[in-house]
Write a protein that holds these residues in place. Structure first.
Motif, PDB file in Angstrom:
ATOM      1  N   LEU A  98       0.826  -1.208   0.000  1.00  0.00           N
ATOM      2  CA  LEU A  98       0.000   0.000   0.000  1.00  0.00           C
ATOM      3  C   LEU A  98       0.852   1.246   0.000  1.00  0.00           C
ATOM      4  CD1 LEU A  98      -1.440   0.885   3.481  1.00  0.00           C
ATOM      5  CD2 LEU A  98       0.224  -0.913   3.218  1.00  0.00           C
ATOM      6  N   ARG A  99       0.237   2.342  -0.392  1.00  0.00           N
ATOM      7  CA  ARG A  99       0.904   3.631  -0.218  1.00  0.00           C
ATOM      8  C   ARG A  99      -0.114   4.670   0.226  1.00  0.00           C
ATOM      9  NH1 ARG A  99       2.749   5.101  -6.295  1.00  0.00           N
ATOM     10  NH2 ARG A  99       0.741   5.779  -7.114  1.00  0.00           N
ATOM     11  N   GLY A 100       0.405   5.683   0.878  1.00  0.00           N
ATOM     12  CA  GLY A 100      -0.445   6.737   1.402  1.00  0.00           C
ATOM     13  C   GLY A 100       0.160   7.292   2.679  1.00  0.00           C
ATOM     14  N   PRO A 101      -0.510   8.211   3.321  1.00  0.00           N
ATOM     15  CA  PRO A 101      -1.861   8.677   3.017  1.00  0.00           C
ATOM     16  C   PRO A 101      -1.881   9.625   1.819  1.00  0.00           C
ATOM     17  CG  PRO A 101      -0.963   9.935   4.841  1.00  0.00           C
ATOM     18  CD  PRO A 101       0.069   8.910   4.485  1.00  0.00           C
ATOM     19  N   LEU A 102      -3.017   9.624   1.123  1.00  0.00           N
ATOM     20  CA  LEU A 102      -3.200  10.444  -0.069  1.00  0.00           C
ATOM     21  C   LEU A 102      -4.536  11.175   0.022  1.00  0.00           C
ATOM     22  CD1 LEU A 102      -2.255   7.531  -2.476  1.00  0.00           C
ATOM     23  CD2 LEU A 102      -0.830   9.532  -2.094  1.00  0.00           C
ATOM     24  N   GLY A 103      -4.646  12.259  -0.765  1.00  0.00           N
ATOM     25  CA  GLY A 103      -5.950  12.912  -0.885  1.00  0.00           C
ATOM     26  C   GLY A 103      -6.061  14.215  -0.118  1.00  0.00           C
ATOM     27  N   VAL A 104      -6.970  15.056  -0.589  1.00  0.00           N
ATOM     28  CA  VAL A 104      -7.185  16.386   0.006  1.00  0.00           C
ATOM     29  C   VAL A 104      -8.630  16.545   0.504  1.00  0.00           C
ATOM     30  CG1 VAL A 104      -5.357  17.514  -1.308  1.00  0.00           C
ATOM     31  CG2 VAL A 104      -7.646  17.346  -2.305  1.00  0.00           C
ATOM     32  N   PHE A 105      -9.307  15.403   0.702  1.00  0.00           N
ATOM     33  CA  PHE A 105     -10.689  15.417   1.193  1.00  0.00           C
ATOM     34  C   PHE A 105     -10.632  15.532   2.722  1.00  0.00           C
ATOM     35  CE2 PHE A 105     -14.717  13.024   2.213  1.00  0.00           C
ATOM     36  CZ  PHE A 105     -15.592  13.841   1.531  1.00  0.00           C
ATOM     37  N   VAL A 106     -10.217  16.714   3.198  1.00  0.00           N
ATOM     38  CA  VAL A 106      -9.964  16.889   4.628  1.00  0.00           C
ATOM     39  C   VAL A 106     -10.740  18.093   5.156  1.00  0.00           C
ATOM     40  CG1 VAL A 106      -7.702  15.781   4.531  1.00  0.00           C
ATOM     41  CG2 VAL A 106      -7.870  18.252   4.172  1.00  0.00           C
ATOM     42  N   LEU A 107     -10.895  18.138   6.456  1.00  0.00           N
ATOM     43  CA  LEU A 107     -11.687  19.192   7.087  1.00  0.00           C
ATOM     44  C   LEU A 107     -11.017  20.560   6.958  1.00  0.00           C
ATOM     45  CD1 LEU A 107     -12.578  17.288  10.362  1.00  0.00           C
ATOM     46  CD2 LEU A 107     -14.235  18.054   8.639  1.00  0.00           C
ATOM     47  N   PRO A 108     -11.833  21.607   6.794  1.00  0.00           N
ATOM     48  CA  PRO A 108     -11.257  22.953   6.831  1.00  0.00           C
ATOM     49  C   PRO A 108     -10.779  23.275   8.244  1.00  0.00           C
ATOM     50  CG  PRO A 108     -13.659  23.069   6.727  1.00  0.00           C
ATOM     51  CD  PRO A 108     -13.285  21.615   6.636  1.00  0.00           C
ATOM     52  N   GLU A 109      -9.810  24.155   8.335  1.00  0.00           N
ATOM     53  CA  GLU A 109      -9.343  24.606   9.655  1.00  0.00           C
ATOM     54  C   GLU A 109      -9.402  26.124   9.684  1.00  0.00           C
ATOM     55  OE1 GLU A 109      -5.435  23.044  10.413  1.00  0.00           O
ATOM     56  OE2 GLU A 109      -6.014  21.022   9.826  1.00  0.00           O
ATOM     57  N   PRO A 110     -10.025  26.743  10.693  1.00  0.00           N
ATOM     58  CA  PRO A 110     -10.874  26.120  11.721  1.00  0.00           C
ATOM     59  C   PRO A 110     -12.253  25.766  11.146  1.00  0.00           C
ATOM     60  CG  PRO A 110     -10.867  28.514  11.973  1.00  0.00           C
ATOM     61  CD  PRO A 110      -9.945  28.207  10.820  1.00  0.00           C
ATOM     62  N   LEU A 111     -13.061  25.084  11.970  1.00  0.00           N
ATOM     63  CA  LEU A 111     -14.405  24.673  11.535  1.00  0.00           C
ATOM     64  C   LEU A 111     -15.391  25.810  11.839  1.00  0.00           C
ATOM     65  CD1 LEU A 111     -14.419  20.981  12.846  1.00  0.00           C
ATOM     66  CD2 LEU A 111     -14.081  21.767  10.505  1.00  0.00           C
ATOM     67  N   GLU A 112     -15.435  26.768  10.921  1.00  0.00           N
ATOM     68  CA  GLU A 112     -16.231  27.972  11.187  1.00  0.00           C
ATOM     69  C   GLU A 112     -17.674  27.832  10.733  1.00  0.00           C
ATOM     70  OE1 GLU A 112     -12.806  31.381  10.998  1.00  0.00           O
ATOM     71  OE2 GLU A 112     -13.608  30.667   9.091  1.00  0.00           O
ATOM     72  N   LYS A 113     -17.939  26.908   9.790  1.00  0.00           N
ATOM     73  CA  LYS A 113     -19.293  26.757   9.259  1.00  0.00           C
ATOM     74  C   LYS A 113     -19.894  25.428   9.701  1.00  0.00           C
ATOM     75  CE  LYS A 113     -18.228  29.178   4.916  1.00  0.00           C
ATOM     76  NZ  LYS A 113     -18.219  29.026   3.443  1.00  0.00           N
ATOM     77  N   GLU A 114     -21.204  25.369   9.647  1.00  0.00           N
ATOM     78  CA  GLU A 114     -21.900  24.108   9.891  1.00  0.00           C
ATOM     79  C   GLU A 114     -21.447  23.076   8.851  1.00  0.00           C
ATOM     80  OE1 GLU A 114     -26.557  22.606  10.225  1.00  0.00           O
ATOM     81  OE2 GLU A 114     -26.069  24.724  10.464  1.00  0.00           O
ATOM     82  N   LEU A 115     -21.291  21.829   9.289  1.00  0.00           N
ATOM     83  CA  LEU A 115     -20.843  20.767   8.379  1.00  0.00           C
ATOM     84  C   LEU A 115     -21.992  19.851   8.009  1.00  0.00           C
ATOM     85  CD1 LEU A 115     -17.489  19.440   9.943  1.00  0.00           C
ATOM     86  CD2 LEU A 115     -17.721  20.787   7.864  1.00  0.00           C
ATOM     87  N   PHE A 116     -22.122  19.569   6.723  1.00  0.00           N
ATOM     88  CA  PHE A 116     -23.029  18.530   6.246  1.00  0.00           C
ATOM     89  C   PHE A 116     -22.168  17.423   5.639  1.00  0.00           C
ATOM     90  CE2 PHE A 116     -25.935  21.992   6.732  1.00  0.00           C
ATOM     91  CZ  PHE A 116     -27.179  21.403   6.980  1.00  0.00           C
ATOM     92  N   LEU A 117     -22.116  16.296   6.310  1.00  0.00           N
ATOM     93  CA  LEU A 117     -21.346  15.142   5.835  1.00  0.00           C
ATOM     94  C   LEU A 117     -22.353  14.168   5.231  1.00  0.00           C
ATOM     95  CD1 LEU A 117     -19.145  14.659   9.056  1.00  0.00           C
ATOM     96  CD2 LEU A 117     -18.686  16.149   7.087  1.00  0.00           C
ATOM     97  N   ILE A 118     -22.334  14.034   3.911  1.00  0.00           N
ATOM     98  CA  ILE A 118     -23.395  13.298   3.204  1.00  0.00           C
ATOM     99  C   ILE A 118     -22.772  12.093   2.509  1.00  0.00           C
ATOM    100  CG2 ILE A 118     -25.200  13.482   1.439  1.00  0.00           C
ATOM    101  CD1 ILE A 118     -24.981  16.636   1.971  1.00  0.00           C
ATOM    102  N   CYS A 119     -23.274  10.891   2.802  1.00  0.00           N
ATOM    103  CA  CYS A 119     -22.618   9.706   2.258  1.00  0.00           C
ATOM    104  C   CYS A 119     -23.609   8.588   2.002  1.00  0.00           C
ATOM    105  CB  CYS A 119     -21.526   9.216   3.199  1.00  0.00           C
ATOM    106  SG  CYS A 119     -22.111   8.810   4.842  1.00  0.00           S
ATOM    107  N   THR A 120     -23.133   7.632   1.201  1.00  0.00           N
ATOM    108  CA  THR A 120     -23.859   6.380   0.993  1.00  0.00           C
ATOM    109  C   THR A 120     -22.866   5.237   1.169  1.00  0.00           C
ATOM    110  OG1 THR A 120     -23.438   6.680  -1.385  1.00  0.00           O
ATOM    111  CG2 THR A 120     -25.624   7.271  -0.589  1.00  0.00           C
ATOM    112  N   GLY A 121     -23.360   4.115   1.688  1.00  0.00           N
ATOM    113  CA  GLY A 121     -22.537   2.903   1.786  1.00  0.00           C
ATOM    114  C   GLY A 121     -21.249   3.086   2.548  1.00  0.00           C
ATOM    115  N   THR A 122     -20.145   2.557   1.986  1.00  0.00           N
ATOM    116  CA  THR A 122     -18.858   2.656   2.683  1.00  0.00           C
ATOM    117  C   THR A 122     -18.288   4.072   2.627  1.00  0.00           C
ATOM    118  OG1 THR A 122     -17.784   1.823   0.687  1.00  0.00           O
ATOM    119  CG2 THR A 122     -18.203   0.232   2.434  1.00  0.00           C
TER     120      THR A 122
END
Length: 241
Positions: A98-122
């Motif tokens: 394996l390799r990683g960690p990879l990706g930029v799907f990360v939380l903003p800093e600081p968390l100033e706004k309401e978060l909607f985390l929307i997902c299906t399945g895994t």
């Protein structure tokens, strides 16, 4: 710089639902596996001669805890070479490249706004990592809405754990919603889009939207969120499949 390939060892495997499995992998070359919640690893599986046809990427479902072990949650896809290999060939003690960690799907800093985390399945995996991380480090947040779409109640991953987090974290809403008829279900029904649209119908407040799951869900959510008047910059996505 792209992370180098490393050898991981599967330390534990647990069936999560009828078609999903949790894999714990330790990476002995590292004392600790540092990553940001929301990032993924890429596995190189012996399923094809061509490199890029052997690679499969999975979001890390665990949160950074200072150890060199991570958890992945993987769904068995019908006809999927990667998941079929992982389900049939990989046992506790197996090696994985394996390799990683990879990706930029990360939380903003600081968390100033309401978060909607929307997902299906895994697609729940990166959000489980994020919410645990926020709690563990007592990171200030406005409000977090985790909207999790599945077909049936038996498909809901980490349900008890997320219900418990809802009790322990003020302003964290865990909202599972089922798209198929389930006589024992008393929660939300239908698709995820109805939920966030209703929550924001009366008050289009500042929000960040994180979308993770199947392409159809993400495409539709992106259109609907922008139709409500939100900016593209407010929407972050991680595609599955």
């Amino acid at each position: 710089m792209l992370e180098q390939w490393q050898t991981g060892y599967v330390t534990k495997i647990v069936d999560a639902t009828h078609n999903t499995r949790r894999f714990w992998i330790s990476i002995p070359e590292k004392d600790r596996f540092d990553f940001k919640p929301g990032q993924f690893v890429t596995l190189d599986l012996p399923i094809h001669e061509k490199k890029n046809k052997r690679w499969r990427s999975y979001s890390i479902a665990s949160h950074p805890n200072g150890s060199n072990e991570i958890e992945l949650v993987i769904v068995l896809l019908e006809g999927g070479a990667g998941s079929t290999y992982l389900f049939n060939e990989i046992k506790e003690g197996s090696e994985l490249t394996l390799r990683g960690p990879l990706g930029v799907f990360v939380l903003p800093e600081p968390l100033e706004k309401e978060l909607f985390l929307i997902c299906t399945g895994t697609g729940i995996a990166p959000f489980r990592s994020m919410v645990h991380h926020i709690k563990k480090h007592a990171i200030p947040y406005q409000k977090i809405n985790l909207i999790f779409g599945c077909r049936y109640q038996k498909d809901l991953l980490y349900a008890e754990e997320l219900q418990q987090l809802q009790l322990e974290m003020p302003g964290f809403n865990y909202i599972p919603t089922l798209s198929r008829e389930d006589p024992n279900w008393h929660g939300q029904k239908g698709y995820v889009h109805k939920i966030y649209e209703e929550m924001l119908a009366a008050d289009k407040r500042p929000a960040n939207f994180f979308l993770c799951g199947w392409k159809e869900m993400i495409d539709e959510a992106r259109q609907r969120i922008q139709a409500m008047g939100y900016d593209r910059k407010d929407i972050h996505l991680e595609l599955y499949g």
